[in-house]
Write a protein that holds these residues in place. Structure first.
Motif, PDB file in Angstrom:
ATOM      1  N   VAL A  70       0.857  -1.192   0.000  1.00 25.24           N
ATOM      2  CA  VAL A  70       0.000   0.000   0.000  1.00 25.24           C
ATOM      3  C   VAL A  70       0.894   1.243   0.000  1.00 25.24           C
ATOM      4  CG1 VAL A  70      -1.724   1.302   1.306  1.00 25.24           C
ATOM      5  CG2 VAL A  70      -1.877  -1.190   1.168  1.00 25.24           C
ATOM      6  N   PRO A  71       0.682   2.178  -0.898  1.00 27.42           N
ATOM      7  CA  PRO A  71       1.572   3.354  -0.981  1.00 27.42           C
ATOM      8  C   PRO A  71       1.608   4.149   0.319  1.00 27.42           C
ATOM      9  CG  PRO A  71       0.156   3.217  -2.919  1.00 27.42           C
ATOM     10  CD  PRO A  71      -0.350   2.199  -1.949  1.00 27.42           C
ATOM     11  N   SER A  72       2.782   4.658   0.633  1.00 29.69           N
ATOM     12  CA  SER A  72       2.943   5.470   1.834  1.00 29.69           C
ATOM     13  C   SER A  72       2.146   6.763   1.761  1.00 29.69           C
ATOM     14  CB  SER A  72       4.430   5.784   2.054  1.00 29.69           C
ATOM     15  OG  SER A  72       5.177   4.602   2.224  1.00 29.69           O
ATOM     16  N   SER A 106      -3.648  10.152   5.518  1.00 28.72           N
ATOM     17  CA  SER A 106      -4.480   9.850   6.686  1.00 28.72           C
ATOM     18  C   SER A 106      -3.956  10.548   7.934  1.00 28.72           C
ATOM     19  CB  SER A 106      -4.520   8.336   6.901  1.00 28.72           C
ATOM     20  OG  SER A 106      -5.241   8.007   8.068  1.00 28.72           O
ATOM     21  N   TYR A 107      -2.632  10.530   8.123  1.00 28.89           N
ATOM     22  CA  TYR A 107      -2.050  11.225   9.279  1.00 28.89           C
ATOM     23  C   TYR A 107      -2.277  12.729   9.177  1.00 28.89           C
ATOM     24  CZ  TYR A 107       0.365   6.805  10.127  1.00 28.89           C
ATOM     25  OH  TYR A 107       0.653   5.492  10.368  1.00 28.89           O
ATOM     26  N   THR A 143      -5.609   4.656  10.987  1.00 29.52           N
ATOM     27  CA  THR A 143      -5.069   4.594   9.627  1.00 29.52           C
ATOM     28  C   THR A 143      -4.982   3.160   9.140  1.00 29.52           C
ATOM     29  OG1 THR A 143      -3.797   6.623   9.968  1.00 29.52           O
ATOM     30  CG2 THR A 143      -3.067   5.147   8.200  1.00 29.52           C
ATOM     31  N   ILE A 144      -4.533   2.278  10.012  1.00 32.13           N
ATOM     32  CA  ILE A 144      -4.380   0.869   9.617  1.00 32.13           C
ATOM     33  C   ILE A 144      -5.725   0.252   9.264  1.00 32.13           C
ATOM     34  CG2 ILE A 144      -3.751  -1.421  10.458  1.00 32.13           C
ATOM     35  CD1 ILE A 144      -1.521  -0.056  12.074  1.00 32.13           C
ATOM     36  N   PHE A 145      -6.707   0.425  10.168  1.00 31.05           N
ATOM     37  CA  PHE A 145      -7.991  -0.253   9.971  1.00 31.05           C
ATOM     38  C   PHE A 145      -8.933   0.514   9.045  1.00 31.05           C
ATOM     39  CE2 PHE A 145      -6.445  -2.132  13.910  1.00 31.05           C
ATOM     40  CZ  PHE A 145      -6.722  -3.482  13.692  1.00 31.05           C
ATOM     41  N   GLY A 146      -8.714   1.801   8.891  1.00 30.32           N
ATOM     42  CA  GLY A 146      -9.606   2.574   8.041  1.00 30.32           C
ATOM     43  C   GLY A 146      -9.089   2.850   6.651  1.00 30.32           C
ATOM     44  N   VAL A 147      -7.769   2.757   6.467  1.00 32.56           N
ATOM     45  CA  VAL A 147      -7.181   3.102   5.175  1.00 32.56           C
ATOM     46  C   VAL A 147      -6.358   1.946   4.594  1.00 32.56           C
ATOM     47  CG1 VAL A 147      -5.615   4.679   3.963  1.00 32.56           C
ATOM     48  CG2 VAL A 147      -7.119   5.548   5.778  1.00 32.56           C
ATOM     49  N   VAL A 148      -5.407   1.452   5.382  1.00 31.76           N
ATOM     50  CA  VAL A 148      -4.451   0.472   4.850  1.00 31.76           C
ATOM     51  C   VAL A 148      -5.121  -0.868   4.562  1.00 31.76           C
ATOM     52  CG1 VAL A 148      -2.332  -0.794   5.329  1.00 31.76           C
ATOM     53  CG2 VAL A 148      -2.524   1.604   6.008  1.00 31.76           C
ATOM     54  N   LEU A 149      -5.853  -1.396   5.539  1.00 31.56           N
ATOM     55  CA  LEU A 149      -6.477  -2.709   5.332  1.00 31.56           C
ATOM     56  C   LEU A 149      -7.508  -2.703   4.202  1.00 31.56           C
ATOM     57  CD1 LEU A 149      -6.871  -4.176   8.930  1.00 31.56           C
ATOM     58  CD2 LEU A 149      -5.059  -4.533   7.251  1.00 31.56           C
TER      59      LEU A 149
END
Length: 311
Positions: A189-191, A197-198, A207-213
């Motif tokens: 997943v692109p940085s 998100s930050y 960020t992990i559960f709302g964007v990355v996953l």
């Protein structure tokens, strides 16, 4: 007497080598094509060997009985061939395995990708993948000789052979598959998505559960479906730890017989070749093949439909 000679043309010097390179390249293409053809031919050979014997089996056993009988007794004097008995045991052990492997594998993948330092990730990921190299027969004895006695301390009614310990250990065995593939999907997943998100004020967990996953969902689901195929086709763990008692139901505390365990039982050599019991292993093998094929098709379709592409 001297003669003036022109210097050699560098392009002409490469002409012989260029022709040789083209011939070598063409030979390599044909060689790789042959290897690909051998793989395809082997797959067709396996399918045809299953298909021919399965057709012979269904000449003696009606397809309706195969799916509706409630007992699996192919070696009795009055044989019955209810595949649902074996399917229920396969479903039970695979479900237990997934309940163990999905949380462990996914959480391991999240930690390796999002929390572990690069140096720690460099060591932890290969260490996790070592579990994938352990022979399944070792996992089977681990389930039979260690996990089952340990579970019997808390579950006295647990049999010596049971679906629970087989499913738990099978889950441990397929955890590296989910963890490795999911970690690759999350890590890809692109940085820029994380940074955006930050910048909006989200925490790391959000960020992990709302964007990355969600961005890595296709890869995660594909890893889970591949793990399901591995669990359904697992042989030695269930053959050693789950027992060989065909019964219809979803009780994890009693001995059960999965499809692969039945194939092992009949393939030991005690069943006469050409008998209806012998032919039944091909019908079971074809059922197992179709199940794993469906899972792989679903995985391929899901990845193609929900894959995220980024610039």
């Amino acid at each position: 007497m001297t003669t003036n000679s022109l210097p050699p043309d560098p392009n002409n010097l490469w002409q012989p080598n260029r022709g040789l390179n083209k011939r070598v390249e063409q030979a390599v293409i044909w060689l790789f094509g042959l290897f690909a053809l051998i793989s395809v031919a082997t797959t067709f050979g396996i399918v045809l060997s299953l298909l021919f014997e399965t057709v012979e089996f269904f000449k003696d056993v009606p397809l309706w009985n195969f799916f509706t009988d409630r007992q699996w007794t192919p070696l009795f004097s009055n044989p019955q061939f209810g595949i649902m008995v074996l399917l229920s045991a396969t479903f039970l052990t695979s479900l237990i395995a997934l309940l163990v492997a999905v949380p462990l594998g996914l959480l391991s993948a999240i930690y390796l990708s999002e929390y572990a330092s690069p140096k720690l990730r460099k060591w932890l990921k290969p260490a996790l993948e070592i579990l994938a190299g352990v022979p399944t027969v070792v996992y089977g004895y681990f389930a039979l000789l260690l996990v089952t006695p340990f579970l019997q301390i808390f579950i006295p009614q647990l049999g010596g052979f049971n679906a629970l310990s087989a499913g738990i250990v099978m889950g441990i065995a397929i955890t590296p598959l989910i963890a490795s593939l999911s970690e690759d999907a999350i890590y890809a997943v692109p940085s820029a998505l994380r940074d955006g998100s930050y910048a909006l004020g989200l925490t790391k967990r959000e960020t992990i559960f709302g964007v990355v996953l969600p961005a890595a969902l296709s890869g995660i689901v594909a890893s889970v479906i591949l793990a399901v195929s591995r669990a359904v086709g697992e042989t030695m763990i269930v053959a050693l730890a789950a027992g060989q008692n065909p019964r219809l139901g979803l009780n994890p505390f009693v001995p059960v017989m999965t499809m692969t365990a039945y194939i092992v039982q009949v393939s030991l050599g005690d069943t006469p070749a050409g008998s209806i019991a012998f032919k039944s292993i091909f019908a079971v093998g074809m059922t197992l093949f179709l199940l794993t094929l469906v899972f792989n098709i679903i995985s391929f379709w899901f990845v193609r439909k929900f894959r995220e592409t980024y610039e």
